[in-house]
Design a protein around this motif. Structure first.
Motif, PDB file in Angstrom:
ATOM      1  N   LEU A  57       0.800  -1.289   0.048  1.00  0.00           N
ATOM      2  CA  LEU A  57       0.033  -0.021  -0.275  1.00  0.00           C
ATOM      3  C   LEU A  57       1.000   1.148  -0.050  1.00  0.00           C
ATOM      4  O   LEU A  57       1.938   1.435   0.733  1.00  0.00           O
ATOM      5  CB  LEU A  57      -0.877  -0.115   1.122  1.00  0.00           C
ATOM      6  CG  LEU A  57      -1.749  -1.241   1.530  1.00  0.00           C
ATOM      7  CD1 LEU A  57      -2.525  -1.282   2.527  1.00  0.00           C
ATOM      8  CD2 LEU A  57      -2.809  -1.131   0.120  1.00  0.00           C
ATOM      9  N   PRO A  58       0.605   2.115  -0.723  1.00  0.00           N
ATOM     10  CA  PRO A  58       1.261   3.457  -1.027  1.00  0.00           C
ATOM     11  C   PRO A  58       1.051   4.333   0.255  1.00  0.00           C
ATOM     12  O   PRO A  58       0.160   5.387   0.046  1.00  0.00           O
ATOM     13  CB  PRO A  58       1.019   4.012  -2.257  1.00  0.00           C
ATOM     14  CG  PRO A  58      -0.187   3.490  -2.643  1.00  0.00           C
ATOM     15  CD  PRO A  58      -0.523   2.130  -1.778  1.00  0.00           C
ATOM     16  N   GLY A  90     -10.220   1.305  -3.698  1.00  0.00           N
ATOM     17  CA  GLY A  90     -10.359   0.742  -4.847  1.00  0.00           C
ATOM     18  C   GLY A  90      -9.278  -0.239  -5.441  1.00  0.00           C
ATOM     19  O   GLY A  90      -9.733  -1.525  -5.921  1.00  0.00           O
ATOM     20  N   ALA A  91      -8.201  -0.047  -5.327  1.00  0.00           N
ATOM     21  CA  ALA A  91      -7.098  -0.790  -5.931  1.00  0.00           C
ATOM     22  C   ALA A  91      -7.132  -2.079  -5.084  1.00  0.00           C
ATOM     23  O   ALA A  91      -6.616  -3.316  -5.503  1.00  0.00           O
ATOM     24  CB  ALA A  91      -5.705  -0.188  -5.693  1.00  0.00           C
ATOM     25  N   ALA A  92      -7.145  -1.854  -3.536  1.00  0.00           N
ATOM     26  CA  ALA A  92      -6.999  -3.148  -2.858  1.00  0.00           C
ATOM     27  C   ALA A  92      -8.133  -4.122  -3.139  1.00  0.00           C
ATOM     28  O   ALA A  92      -7.955  -5.294  -3.070  1.00  0.00           O
ATOM     29  CB  ALA A  92      -7.060  -2.463  -1.102  1.00  0.00           C
ATOM     30  N   SER A  93      -9.322  -3.315  -3.291  1.00  0.00           N
ATOM     31  CA  SER A  93     -10.646  -4.242  -3.610  1.00  0.00           C
ATOM     32  C   SER A  93     -10.398  -5.274  -4.934  1.00  0.00           C
ATOM     33  O   SER A  93     -10.615  -6.240  -5.025  1.00  0.00           O
ATOM     34  CB  SER A  93     -11.713  -3.574  -3.735  1.00  0.00           C
ATOM     35  OG  SER A  93     -12.827  -4.246  -3.903  1.00  0.00           O
ATOM     36  N   ALA A  94      -9.899  -4.430  -6.063  1.00  0.00           N
ATOM     37  CA  ALA A  94      -9.578  -4.957  -7.143  1.00  0.00           C
ATOM     38  C   ALA A  94      -8.593  -6.203  -7.116  1.00  0.00           C
ATOM     39  O   ALA A  94      -8.618  -7.282  -7.564  1.00  0.00           O
ATOM     40  CB  ALA A  94      -9.031  -3.959  -8.361  1.00  0.00           C
ATOM     41  N   ALA A  95      -7.319  -5.856  -6.156  1.00  0.00           N
ATOM     42  CA  ALA A  95      -6.518  -6.781  -6.197  1.00  0.00           C
ATOM     43  C   ALA A  95      -6.928  -8.182  -5.394  1.00  0.00           C
ATOM     44  O   ALA A  95      -6.368  -9.228  -5.787  1.00  0.00           O
ATOM     45  CB  ALA A  95      -5.153  -6.267  -5.349  1.00  0.00           C
ATOM     46  N   ALA A 142       0.801   3.552   8.429  1.00  0.00           N
ATOM     47  CA  ALA A 142       0.989   2.135   8.325  1.00  0.00           C
ATOM     48  C   ALA A 142      -0.279   1.381   8.110  1.00  0.00           C
ATOM     49  O   ALA A 142      -1.247   1.946   8.009  1.00  0.00           O
ATOM     50  CB  ALA A 142       1.463   1.610   9.736  1.00  0.00           C
ATOM     51  N   ALA A 143      -0.026   0.141   7.761  1.00  0.00           N
ATOM     52  CA  ALA A 143      -1.173  -0.512   7.590  1.00  0.00           C
ATOM     53  C   ALA A 143      -1.068  -1.879   8.146  1.00  0.00           C
ATOM     54  O   ALA A 143       0.017  -2.484   8.669  1.00  0.00           O
ATOM     55  CB  ALA A 143      -1.250  -0.988   5.994  1.00  0.00           C
TER      56      ALA A 143
END
Length: 156
Positions: A57-58, A90-95, A142-143
């Motif tokens: 994650l950026p 959205g990018a995390a969901s798509a991945a 952070a994540a």
């Protein structure tokens, strides 16, 4: 299930923890009393059956916490849904599409929880105690992921 959560910078986290304490000191429901060691202010991007395929994650990304409101039975502080945050979710969901992520990007309501399962007779007092908060600005730095089965967290 596994979550993808963003963690707040130290100043924003302290501010949320202060709100938790304000609620508790007023005799209201609060996450300040949640005893699990993983309990910490965060923004949940999504939950999924697996995180296989999740790219890095950026981070950091800007964070702006807004007013307090009810979301179902949870008392929450709104998080401004900036384009950067929406793109990240959205990018995390798509991945993770094969792992059935939830919520879908169009259904995501960004927030930081302050209290869960607030009884109906405690809603108005809780909203009153935290009324008129100024916006709080900072960053998500952070994540992590919370595994609902093992009740453990893993850094992402």
């Amino acid at each position: 299930m596994h979550t993808v959560e963003l963690l707040l910078d130290p100043a924003l986290e302290r501010g949320v923890r202060d709100l938790w304490e304000t609620l508790r000191e007023a005799g209201l429901p609060s996450l300040a009393g949640h005893p699990h060691p993983t309990n910490r202010p965060h923004l949940t991007l999504l939950t999924a059956r697996s995180l296989a395929g999740l790219p890095p994650l950026p981070l950091p990304v800007a964070a702006r916490l807004g007013p307090v409101r009810m979301l179902g039975r949870a008392l929450v502080r709104e998080v401004e849904p900036t384009a950067e945050l929406r793109d990240l979710q959205g990018a995390a969901s798509a991945a993770l599409a094969a792992a059935e992520p939830w919520p879908p990007p169009g259904g995501w309501v960004p927030h930081v929880s302050l209290a869960l399962k607030v009884p109906p007779d405690r809603i108005e007092p809780a909203l009153r105690v935290l009324a008129d908060l100024p916006p709080a600005r900072g960053r998500f730095v952070a994540a992590r992921s919370y595994d609902t089965r093992s009740r453990t967290v893993t850094g992402l």
